[in-house]
Scaffold this motif. Structure first.
Motif, PDB file in Angstrom:
ATOM      1  N   ASP A   1       0.590  -1.142   0.016  1.00  0.00           N
ATOM      2  CA  ASP A   1       0.083  -0.093   0.102  1.00  0.00           C
ATOM      3  C   ASP A   1       0.865   1.325  -0.011  1.00  0.00           C
ATOM      4  OD1 ASP A   1      -2.469  -1.321  -0.095  1.00  0.00           O
ATOM      5  OD2 ASP A   1      -2.556  -1.702   2.163  1.00  0.00           O
ATOM      6  N   ASP A   2       2.311   1.142  -0.006  1.00  0.00           N
ATOM      7  CA  ASP A   2       3.112   2.415   0.240  1.00  0.00           C
ATOM      8  C   ASP A   2       3.106   2.937  -1.215  1.00  0.00           C
ATOM      9  OD1 ASP A   2       3.504   1.997   2.674  1.00  0.00           O
ATOM     10  OD2 ASP A   2       5.312   0.907   2.401  1.00  0.00           O
ATOM     11  N   THR A   3       3.475   4.382  -1.350  1.00  0.00           N
ATOM     12  CA  THR A   3       3.769   5.066  -2.469  1.00  0.00           C
ATOM     13  C   THR A   3       5.217   5.814  -2.206  1.00  0.00           C
ATOM     14  OG1 THR A   3       1.376   5.751  -2.373  1.00  0.00           O
ATOM     15  CG2 THR A   3       2.957   6.959  -3.888  1.00  0.00           C
TER      16      THR A   3
ATOM     17  N   THR B   1       3.870  -1.916  -4.442  1.00  0.00           N
ATOM     18  CA  THR B   1       4.243  -0.439  -3.882  1.00  0.00           C
ATOM     19  C   THR B   1       4.065   0.460  -5.299  1.00  0.00           C
ATOM     20  OG1 THR B   1       5.865  -1.159  -2.076  1.00  0.00           O
ATOM     21  CG2 THR B   1       5.957   1.510  -3.038  1.00  0.00           C
TER      22      THR B   1
ATOM     23  N   ARG C   1      -3.976   6.809  -1.692  1.00  0.00           N
ATOM     24  CA  ARG C   1      -3.127   5.920  -1.189  1.00  0.00           C
ATOM     25  C   ARG C   1      -2.813   5.919   0.281  1.00  0.00           C
ATOM     26  NH1 ARG C   1      -1.424   1.867  -4.573  1.00  0.00           N
ATOM     27  NH2 ARG C   1       0.367   1.324  -3.449  1.00  0.00           N
TER      28      ARG C   1
ATOM     29  N   HIS D   1      -4.330   3.974   3.118  1.00  0.00           N
ATOM     30  CA  HIS D   1      -4.050   2.749   3.665  1.00  0.00           C
ATOM     31  C   HIS D   1      -2.387   2.514   3.826  1.00  0.00           C
ATOM     32  CE1 HIS D   1      -8.198   1.692   3.285  1.00  0.00           C
ATOM     33  NE2 HIS D   1      -8.123   2.232   2.080  1.00  0.00           N
ATOM     34  N   GLY D   2      -1.903   3.209   3.138  1.00  0.00           N
ATOM     35  CA  GLY D   2      -0.361   3.226   3.203  1.00  0.00           C
ATOM     36  C   GLY D   2       0.455   4.484   3.496  1.00  0.00           C
TER      37      GLY D   2
END
Length: 358
Positions: free
Chosen positions: A54-56, A214, A259, A262-263
């Protein structure tokens, strides 16, 4: 103890990286956990395991221009060098930072040597600015104006040199720096220094990161000469921050915003931080599209509005970048991490290793 003395440390000279590693992603990566107060050791190539689906990841896609100019005064043959800062689109006049001794008179010509040491273009002196910078116009002697490069960046690509910081080989570039001092995702020309945290990525590593879920987004910040300058005042409140041009478009801002539900938003480099936080500052804390110049000085007790984690290189003592990182992770933890890095023989500064602060 003054404010800035709290951001000082002793670094053995041999810890300053003079060359990048053969494989960018083999650089070491110190993992600093703010909540747990822990320090662990990894490699940049481990990022796919350290990031979450869920990361950006936010990269700065600026491109370094060969802004360093080396030559001699045509009348006296005295050695000269300067750094291109900006150009006036309306007049074609360039502003150049130079420390050359002697008085340069309006109309005097400076002959620039190309990377092979051959006389090439000339700069004709117009005047000086109030802060001592030189104003010049470029020309190609013996060539019709129709054959001259159109944009300043085109002149520099042809006749300029990579403006390495002075702690790397006293600023003297070698041919390999043309590629090494540029990120693999560099796109928009305009920086006089590389966004160094981004130098660790390879196309293959970026592919692995995307495969893990990601997301990767890009912003732009053209890094200016001010990034090299240490803070010269005792009190941080008295420091005048340099200004840099940045941009984040609407689609990127919307994606990061969505995003983050959640991340994490993970900024790669302090330059990406400046774009993200400047954009949010201009929109009362909400990340919105933004284009413009920012002189945002991030120092304790700054409250970060967008950035949840930060990947960054190790920075110079008494620098605004070290202050920014300390604002993010806490000064005590960062100074402990820096001492740990020295003891474990990490490589420092532009061609050195990195840390991931979560």
């Amino acid at each position: 103890m003054s404010d800035i003395e709290q951001y000082d440390y002793d670094l053995p000279r041999e810890r300053i990286a003079q060359e990048p590693l053969a494989t960018r992603s083999d650089a070491r990566l110190m993992l600093v956990d703010r909540k747990a107060g822990t320090i662990d050791h990894h490699y940049v190539r481990d990022l796919p395991e350290l990031l979450k689906a869920d990361d950006t990841l936010v990269l700065n896609n600026t491109r370094v221009i060969p802004a360093k100019l080396v030559g001699y005064r045509a009348e006296t043959s005295g050695q000269w060098q300067g750094l291109f800062l900006r150009a006036d689109a309306a007049t074609g006049v360039w502003e150049v930072l130079t420390k050359t001794r002697g008085t340069l008179r309006p109309g005097e010509a400076i002959t620039i040597k190309d990377r092979e040491g051959r006389p090439s273009m000339q700069l004709v002196v117009v005047s000086r600015t109030d802060d001592g910078h030189l104003l010049v116009t470029p020309r190609l002697p013996g060539r019709d104006e129709s054959e001259w490069p159109r944009e300043p960046a085109d002149w520099l690509e042809r006749y300029g040199r990579i403006p390495l910081p002075p702690y790397i080989r006293d600023g003297q570039m070698v041919d390999a720096d043309v590629k090494n001092y540029q990120t693999v995702f560099a796109e928009h020309r305009g920086s006089v220094a590389a966004p160094t945290a981004g130098l660790h990525f390879t196309d293959k590593l970026l592919e692995y990161i995307r495969t893990g879920g990601t997301d990767i987004q890009e912003v732009t910040l053209h890094v200016g000469i001010g990034t090299f300058r240490p803070i010269a005042v005792d009190r941080l409140d008295e420091h005048t921050m340099h200004s840099e041009w940045g941009q984040i478009d609407a689609a990127t801002a919307e994606t990061i915003r969505a995003r983050r539900a959640h991340g994490r938003c993970i900024a790669v480099g302090t330059t990406s931080v400046r774009v993200l936080e400047s954009a949010a500052q201009n929109a009362e804390g909400q990340l919105e599209p933004w284009t413009g110049a920012t002189d945002l000085f991030i120092k304790p007790p700054y409250q970060f509005k967008v950035v949840d984690a930060l990947m960054t290189n190790f920075h110079l003592p008494r620098s605004s970048l070290l202050v920014l990182v300390s604002a993010f992770a806490g000064r005590e933890l960062i100074m402990e991490a820096y001492q740990n890095a020295i003891e474990n023989e990490y490589r420092f500064f532009s061609y050195g290793d990195a840390m991931l602060i979560v």
